[in-house]
Design a protein around this motif. Structure first.
Motif, PDB file in Angstrom:
ATOM      1  N   LEU A 147       1.916   3.531   6.574  1.00  0.00           N
ATOM      2  CA  LEU A 147       1.840   1.919   6.142  1.00  0.00           C
ATOM      3  C   LEU A 147       0.310   1.640   6.206  1.00  0.00           C
ATOM      4  O   LEU A 147      -0.075   1.218   4.986  1.00  0.00           O
ATOM      5  CB  LEU A 147       2.193   1.024   7.018  1.00  0.00           C
ATOM      6  CG  LEU A 147       2.273  -0.452   6.663  1.00  0.00           C
ATOM      7  CD1 LEU A 147       2.929  -0.722   5.279  1.00  0.00           C
ATOM      8  CD2 LEU A 147       2.545  -1.658   7.815  1.00  0.00           C
ATOM      9  N   ASP A 148      -0.704   2.078   7.018  1.00  0.00           N
ATOM     10  CA  ASP A 148      -2.061   1.709   6.587  1.00  0.00           C
ATOM     11  C   ASP A 148      -2.330   2.397   5.579  1.00  0.00           C
ATOM     12  O   ASP A 148      -3.531   1.827   4.787  1.00  0.00           O
ATOM     13  CB  ASP A 148      -2.676   2.001   8.264  1.00  0.00           C
ATOM     14  CG  ASP A 148      -2.287   0.997   9.141  1.00  0.00           C
ATOM     15  OD1 ASP A 148      -1.888   0.018   9.177  1.00  0.00           O
ATOM     16  OD2 ASP A 148      -2.651   1.546  10.378  1.00  0.00           O
ATOM     17  N   ASP A 149      -2.252   3.935   5.458  1.00  0.00           N
ATOM     18  CA  ASP A 149      -2.923   4.484   4.251  1.00  0.00           C
ATOM     19  C   ASP A 149      -2.424   4.000   3.018  1.00  0.00           C
ATOM     20  O   ASP A 149      -3.254   3.982   2.033  1.00  0.00           O
ATOM     21  CB  ASP A 149      -2.273   5.977   4.501  1.00  0.00           C
ATOM     22  CG  ASP A 149      -3.136   6.787   5.531  1.00  0.00           C
ATOM     23  OD1 ASP A 149      -4.163   6.141   6.060  1.00  0.00           O
ATOM     24  OD2 ASP A 149      -2.676   7.689   6.070  1.00  0.00           O
ATOM     25  N   ARG A 150      -0.636   3.524   2.909  1.00  0.00           N
ATOM     26  CA  ARG A 150      -0.459   3.109   1.548  1.00  0.00           C
ATOM     27  C   ARG A 150      -1.229   1.679   1.297  1.00  0.00           C
ATOM     28  O   ARG A 150      -1.372   1.532   0.122  1.00  0.00           O
ATOM     29  CB  ARG A 150       0.807   2.890   1.711  1.00  0.00           C
ATOM     30  CG  ARG A 150       1.962   3.986   1.951  1.00  0.00           C
ATOM     31  CD  ARG A 150       1.483   5.168   1.099  1.00  0.00           C
ATOM     32  NE  ARG A 150       1.563   4.622  -0.453  1.00  0.00           N
ATOM     33  CZ  ARG A 150       0.720   5.141  -1.503  1.00  0.00           C
ATOM     34  NH1 ARG A 150      -0.087   5.965  -1.172  1.00  0.00           N
ATOM     35  NH2 ARG A 150       0.842   4.543  -2.789  1.00  0.00           N
ATOM     36  N   ALA A 151      -1.316   0.795   2.236  1.00  0.00           N
ATOM     37  CA  ALA A 151      -1.911  -0.299   2.030  1.00  0.00           C
ATOM     38  C   ALA A 151      -3.647  -0.127   1.556  1.00  0.00           C
ATOM     39  O   ALA A 151      -3.742  -0.654   0.526  1.00  0.00           O
ATOM     40  CB  ALA A 151      -1.918  -1.422   3.152  1.00  0.00           C
ATOM     41  N   ALA A 152      -4.167   0.874   2.075  1.00  0.00           N
ATOM     42  CA  ALA A 152      -5.668   1.144   1.666  1.00  0.00           C
ATOM     43  C   ALA A 152      -5.511   1.803   0.210  1.00  0.00           C
ATOM     44  O   ALA A 152      -6.316   1.354  -0.291  1.00  0.00           O
ATOM     45  CB  ALA A 152      -6.047   2.173   2.753  1.00  0.00           C
ATOM     46  N   ALA A 153      -4.562   2.412  -0.223  1.00  0.00           N
ATOM     47  CA  ALA A 153      -4.477   3.136  -1.408  1.00  0.00           C
ATOM     48  C   ALA A 153      -4.208   1.849  -2.385  1.00  0.00           C
ATOM     49  O   ALA A 153      -4.866   1.968  -3.456  1.00  0.00           O
ATOM     50  CB  ALA A 153      -3.267   4.268  -1.454  1.00  0.00           C
ATOM     51  N   VAL A 154      -3.353   0.873  -2.201  1.00  0.00           N
ATOM     52  CA  VAL A 154      -3.213  -0.229  -3.094  1.00  0.00           C
ATOM     53  C   VAL A 154      -4.511  -0.924  -2.929  1.00  0.00           C
ATOM     54  O   VAL A 154      -4.882  -1.379  -4.316  1.00  0.00           O
ATOM     55  CB  VAL A 154      -2.169  -1.143  -2.523  1.00  0.00           C
ATOM     56  CG1 VAL A 154      -1.726  -2.449  -3.333  1.00  0.00           C
ATOM     57  CG2 VAL A 154      -0.864  -0.416  -2.443  1.00  0.00           C
ATOM     58  N   LEU A 155      -5.196  -1.199  -2.099  1.00  0.00           N
ATOM     59  CA  LEU A 155      -6.579  -2.119  -2.186  1.00  0.00           C
ATOM     60  C   LEU A 155      -7.749  -1.088  -3.019  1.00  0.00           C
ATOM     61  O   LEU A 155      -8.154  -1.844  -3.767  1.00  0.00           O
ATOM     62  CB  LEU A 155      -6.958  -2.348  -0.642  1.00  0.00           C
ATOM     63  CG  LEU A 155      -6.365  -3.242   0.096  1.00  0.00           C
ATOM     64  CD1 LEU A 155      -6.396  -3.217   1.423  1.00  0.00           C
ATOM     65  CD2 LEU A 155      -6.558  -4.689  -0.497  1.00  0.00           C
ATOM     66  N   ASP A 156      -7.677   0.205  -2.640  1.00  0.00           N
ATOM     67  CA  ASP A 156      -8.536   0.783  -3.379  1.00  0.00           C
ATOM     68  C   ASP A 156      -8.399   0.703  -4.982  1.00  0.00           C
ATOM     69  O   ASP A 156      -9.084   0.574  -5.726  1.00  0.00           O
ATOM     70  CB  ASP A 156      -8.481   2.377  -3.164  1.00  0.00           C
ATOM     71  CG  ASP A 156      -9.121   2.610  -1.779  1.00  0.00           C
ATOM     72  OD1 ASP A 156      -9.991   1.907  -1.319  1.00  0.00           O
ATOM     73  OD2 ASP A 156      -8.677   3.653  -1.085  1.00  0.00           O
ATOM     74  N   ARG A 157      -7.062   0.886  -5.303  1.00  0.00           N
ATOM     75  CA  ARG A 157      -6.604   0.743  -6.926  1.00  0.00           C
ATOM     76  C   ARG A 157      -7.317  -0.718  -7.479  1.00  0.00           C
ATOM     77  O   ARG A 157      -7.864  -0.592  -8.379  1.00  0.00           O
ATOM     78  CB  ARG A 157      -5.376   0.840  -6.983  1.00  0.00           C
ATOM     79  CG  ARG A 157      -4.965   0.796  -8.683  1.00  0.00           C
ATOM     80  CD  ARG A 157      -3.816   1.559  -8.772  1.00  0.00           C
ATOM     81  NE  ARG A 157      -3.385   1.534 -10.136  1.00  0.00           N
ATOM     82  CZ  ARG A 157      -2.633   2.496 -10.812  1.00  0.00           C
ATOM     83  NH1 ARG A 157      -2.169   3.541  -9.833  1.00  0.00           N
ATOM     84  NH2 ARG A 157      -2.416   2.540 -11.955  1.00  0.00           N
ATOM     85  N   VAL A 158      -6.704  -2.042  -6.563  1.00  0.00           N
ATOM     86  CA  VAL A 158      -7.264  -3.072  -7.111  1.00  0.00           C
ATOM     87  C   VAL A 158      -8.530  -3.643  -7.181  1.00  0.00           C
ATOM     88  O   VAL A 158      -9.259  -4.377  -8.106  1.00  0.00           O
ATOM     89  CB  VAL A 158      -6.372  -4.360  -6.620  1.00  0.00           C
ATOM     90  CG1 VAL A 158      -4.732  -4.127  -6.601  1.00  0.00           C
ATOM     91  CG2 VAL A 158      -6.808  -4.443  -5.170  1.00  0.00           C
ATOM     92  N   LEU A 159      -9.343  -2.718  -6.225  1.00  0.00           N
ATOM     93  CA  LEU A 159     -10.906  -2.729  -6.122  1.00  0.00           C
ATOM     94  C   LEU A 159     -11.551  -2.382  -7.305  1.00  0.00           C
ATOM     95  O   LEU A 159     -12.584  -2.770  -7.747  1.00  0.00           O
ATOM     96  CB  LEU A 159     -11.198  -2.440  -5.006  1.00  0.00           C
ATOM     97  CG  LEU A 159     -11.282  -3.067  -3.656  1.00  0.00           C
ATOM     98  CD1 LEU A 159     -11.474  -2.161  -2.371  1.00  0.00           C
ATOM     99  CD2 LEU A 159     -11.690  -4.454  -3.543  1.00  0.00           C
TER     100      LEU A 159
END
Length: 260
Positions: free
Chosen positions: A192-204
């Motif tokens: 979960l933490d890695d998937r949330a981080a990937a989503v954030l990286d994309r929108v950033l």
């Protein structure tokens, strides 16, 4: 920066403002202080040009947020108290909905009641397979949702699923919620933490104003025909059933509903 409230951690992680609901012993049930802390976190996100996204999550593995702390309902005396409560909650929920940066909820465990409303106004939701979503008040407290929260559920789940969740007081699994379109992704708990981080990286990496415009347009469409519902809230929160439901919940007993 880091918040001084131990029950709501707010910290900068680079360009992300991370908000952690931190009452794992109470399944992260919201206190008034936590609600106000969430409001202030939204203010921080909008006034700090260095914040480009927000991440919301719950401490521990049992819950994202398991509603409002029930002990705060014991002082309710009539329907006016219910209206005041819902207005207080809506102030915070609406503030989160209008934050100018993208908001991502990382959800594990119970996401119910007010927790579901918080997740529903986030822009993107990522959950692990343990997540459960619902508002089981017809079985537990005998209260009701505000018109705004009902609108959020209908907006995300549709009227049929919303009534299924509310009338049967059932909790949707992560898979069911993803099928309804509520979740962007479902993963294993360890991921979960890695998937949330990937989503954030994309929108950033995306254009801030383009994302704000999308958020604001969807928000305005949802709220365009939102009717008043104070009469509904007043009748239910002022009922004998609600008072009995709160007493029974705190005593860990089963309430006996009278319909009045």
């Amino acid at each position: 920066m880091t918040s001084g409230d131990p029950e709501l951690r707010v910290e900068r992680r680079g360009a992300v403002l991370a908000v952690t609901f931190n009452r794992p012993e109470a399944r992260n049930a919201m206190t008034w202080g936590m609600y106000e802390g969430l409001y202030e976190a939204c203010e921080t996100a909008d006034r700090d040009d260095g914040v480009r996204a927000m991440l919301l999550s719950g401490a521990g593995t049992a819950a994202f947020v398991a509603g409002t702390d029930i002990g705060q309902f014991t002082e309710f005396r009539d329907g006016a108290d219910g209206i005041a409560y819902e207005e207080r909650i809506e102030r915070v929920i609406s503030r989160l909905e209008t934050v100018t940066v993208p908001t991502v909820a990382a959800i594990r465990g119970y996401c119910v009641g007010a927790g579901l409303a918080i997740a529903a106004v986030c822009d993107l939701r990522v959950a692990d397979s343990t997540a459960r979503f619902g508002v089981p008040v017809a079985r537990t407290l005998g209260n009701c949702l505000s018109m705004n929260t009902c609108s959020l559920l209908v907006h995300h789940f549709g009227p049929a699923r919303t009534l299924d969740v509310l009338l049967r007081a059932r909790l949707y699994t992560a898979e069911e919620s993803a099928a309804a379109g509520f979740l962007a992704e479902v993963c294993e708990p360890a991921d979960l933490d890695d998937r949330a981080a990937a989503v954030l990286d994309r929108v950033l990496g995306h254009a801030p104003l383009s994302m704000w415009a999308a958020k604001e347009a969807v928000r305005r469409l949802r709220r365009a025909a939102l009717p008043d519902g104070d009469d509904i809230v007043a009748r239910v929160f002022g009922s004998q059933d609600f008072a009995a439901g709160v007493r029974a919940f705190l005593a860990k007993e089963r309430p006996e509903w009278q319909g009045r």
